[in-house]
Design a protein around this motif. Structure first.
Motif, short mmCIF file in Angstrom:
data_model
loop_
_atom_site.label_atom_id
_atom_site.label_comp_id
_atom_site.label_asym_id
_atom_site.label_seq_id
_atom_site.Cartn_x
_atom_site.Cartn_y
_atom_site.Cartn_z
N ALA A 30 25.43 6.81 4.60
CA ALA A 30 26.41 7.84 4.25
C ALA A 30 27.41 7.28 3.25
CB ALA A 30 27.13 8.32 5.49
N ALA A 31 27.73 8.09 2.26
CA ALA A 31 28.69 7.69 1.24
C ALA A 31 30.05 8.33 1.50
CB ALA A 31 28.21 8.09 -0.14
N SER A 32 31.08 7.58 1.23
CA SER A 32 32.42 8.14 1.28
C SER A 32 33.18 7.71 0.03
CB SER A 32 33.17 7.68 2.53
OG SER A 32 33.32 6.29 2.54
N LYS B 225 24.89 16.67 2.57
CA LYS B 225 25.54 15.83 3.58
C LYS B 225 25.94 14.47 3.02
CE LYS B 225 23.33 17.97 7.58
NZ LYS B 225 22.49 17.76 8.79
N ASN B 226 25.62 14.27 1.73
CA ASN B 226 25.97 13.00 1.09
C ASN B 226 25.36 11.81 1.83
OD1 ASN B 226 27.27 12.22 -1.29
ND2 ASN B 226 29.14 11.61 -0.23
N THR B 227 24.13 11.98 2.26
CA THR B 227 23.47 11.00 3.12
C THR B 227 22.01 10.83 2.72
OG1 THR B 227 24.93 11.60 4.96
CG2 THR B 227 22.93 10.41 5.52
N VAL B 228 21.56 9.60 2.85
CA VAL B 228 20.15 9.27 2.64
C VAL B 228 19.62 8.70 3.94
CG1 VAL B 228 18.55 7.81 1.35
CG2 VAL B 228 20.48 8.88 0.19
N TYR B 229 18.35 8.97 4.22
CA TYR B 229 17.74 8.56 5.47
C TYR B 229 16.52 7.68 5.22
CZ TYR B 229 20.48 12.59 6.99
OH TYR B 229 21.50 13.47 7.22
N LEU B 230 16.21 6.87 6.20
CA LEU B 230 14.97 6.11 6.22
C LEU B 230 14.37 6.28 7.60
CD1 LEU B 230 13.15 4.24 4.51
CD2 LEU B 230 14.24 2.31 5.69
N GLN B 231 13.32 7.09 7.68
CA GLN B 231 12.60 7.28 8.93
C GLN B 231 11.56 6.17 9.04
OE1 GLN B 231 12.98 9.65 11.46
NE2 GLN B 231 11.48 8.39 12.54
N MET B 232 11.65 5.42 10.13
CA MET B 232 10.76 4.28 10.31
C MET B 232 9.92 4.50 11.56
SD MET B 232 13.36 1.17 9.33
CE MET B 232 14.25 1.29 10.86
N ASN B 233 8.62 4.62 11.37
CA ASN B 233 7.69 4.83 12.48
C ASN B 233 6.75 3.63 12.61
OD1 ASN B 233 8.77 7.46 12.82
ND2 ASN B 233 7.30 8.32 11.37
N SER B 234 6.09 3.56 13.73
CA SER B 234 5.12 2.49 13.99
C SER B 234 5.72 1.12 13.66
CB SER B 234 3.85 2.73 13.17
OG SER B 234 3.28 3.98 13.47
N LEU B 235 6.90 0.89 14.15
CA LEU B 235 7.60 -0.35 13.82
C LEU B 235 6.89 -1.57 14.37
CD1 LEU B 235 11.20 1.00 14.24
CD2 LEU B 235 10.34 -0.14 12.20
N LYS B 236 6.98 -2.64 13.59
CA LYS B 236 6.34 -3.90 13.93
C LYS B 236 7.41 -4.98 14.06
CE LYS B 236 2.41 -2.64 10.99
NZ LYS B 236 1.57 -3.05 9.83
N GLN C 145 32.56 3.65 -0.54
CA GLN C 145 31.74 2.80 0.31
C GLN C 145 30.49 3.53 0.79
OE1 GLN C 145 33.82 1.47 3.82
NE2 GLN C 145 34.42 3.52 4.45
N LEU C 146 29.52 2.70 1.16
CA LEU C 146 28.30 3.18 1.83
C LEU C 146 28.30 2.60 3.22
CD1 LEU C 146 25.62 2.53 -0.95
CD2 LEU C 146 26.53 4.75 -0.25
N VAL C 147 27.90 3.41 4.18
CA VAL C 147 27.87 2.96 5.56
C VAL C 147 26.50 3.28 6.14
CG1 VAL C 147 28.87 3.13 7.85
CG2 VAL C 147 30.34 3.30 5.83
N GLU C 148 25.80 2.22 6.55
CA GLU C 148 24.51 2.39 7.20
C GLU C 148 24.70 2.53 8.71
OE1 GLU C 148 23.88 -0.75 3.89
OE2 GLU C 148 25.34 -0.28 5.43
N SER C 149 23.82 3.27 9.35
CA SER C 149 23.84 3.40 10.80
C SER C 149 22.43 3.71 11.28
CB SER C 149 24.80 4.51 11.23
OG SER C 149 24.40 5.77 10.71
N GLY C 150 22.24 3.63 12.60
CA GLY C 150 20.96 3.98 13.19
C GLY C 150 20.12 2.80 13.61
N GLY C 151 20.57 1.60 13.30
CA GLY C 151 19.81 0.43 13.73
C GLY C 151 19.89 0.21 15.22
N GLY C 152 19.08 -0.73 15.71
CA GLY C 152 19.10 -1.03 17.12
C GLY C 152 17.86 -1.79 17.53
#
Length: 116
Positions: free
Chosen positions: A23-25, A76-87, A3-10
């Motif tokens: 993150a992959a498991s 870390k078996n993880t991919v990131y998406l850094q999001m700046n200047s969000l609209k 599975q893949l698990v996304e996190s960090g939203g809000g």
């Protein structure tokens, strides 16, 4: 279980930043190209960014170019998406996808809401 698990939203104000993680498991991401997609309410899912298995090649949708940065840490078996200047128009559920040949895995998504 694979599975893949996304996190960090809000919830974030316009102009703010968030970093999403995927993150992959059950399997390693080393050989997989990874893509981030998003789906806003009432709209079709669209591609946001992708990164090659080595991390040496990246691509971005025009709508996020210069604001979002995709990266990966295979240790870390993880991919990131850094999001700046969000609209506000970045508001959507964000999904990551791991693809290798005919095999693809999807996460269940993480909600990003950009609002004042």
């Amino acid at each position: 279980q694979l599975q893949l698990v996304e996190s960090g939203g809000g919830l974030v104000q316009p102009g703010g930043s968030l970093r999403l993680s995927c993150a992959a498991s059950g399997f390693t991401l080393d050989n997989y190209a990874i893509a981030w997609f998003r789906q806003a309410p009432g709209k079709e899912r669209e591609g946001v960014s992708c990164i090659s298995s080595s991390g040496g090649s990246t691509n971005y949708a025009d709508s996020v170019k210069g604001r979002f940065t995709i990266s990966r840490d295979n240790a870390k078996n993880t991919v990131y998406l850094q999001m700046n200047s969000l609209k506000p128009e970045d508001t959507a559920v964000y999904y990551c996808n791991a693809g290798l040949g005919y095999v693809a895995y999807w996460g269940k998504g993480t909600l990003v809401t950009v609002s004042s």
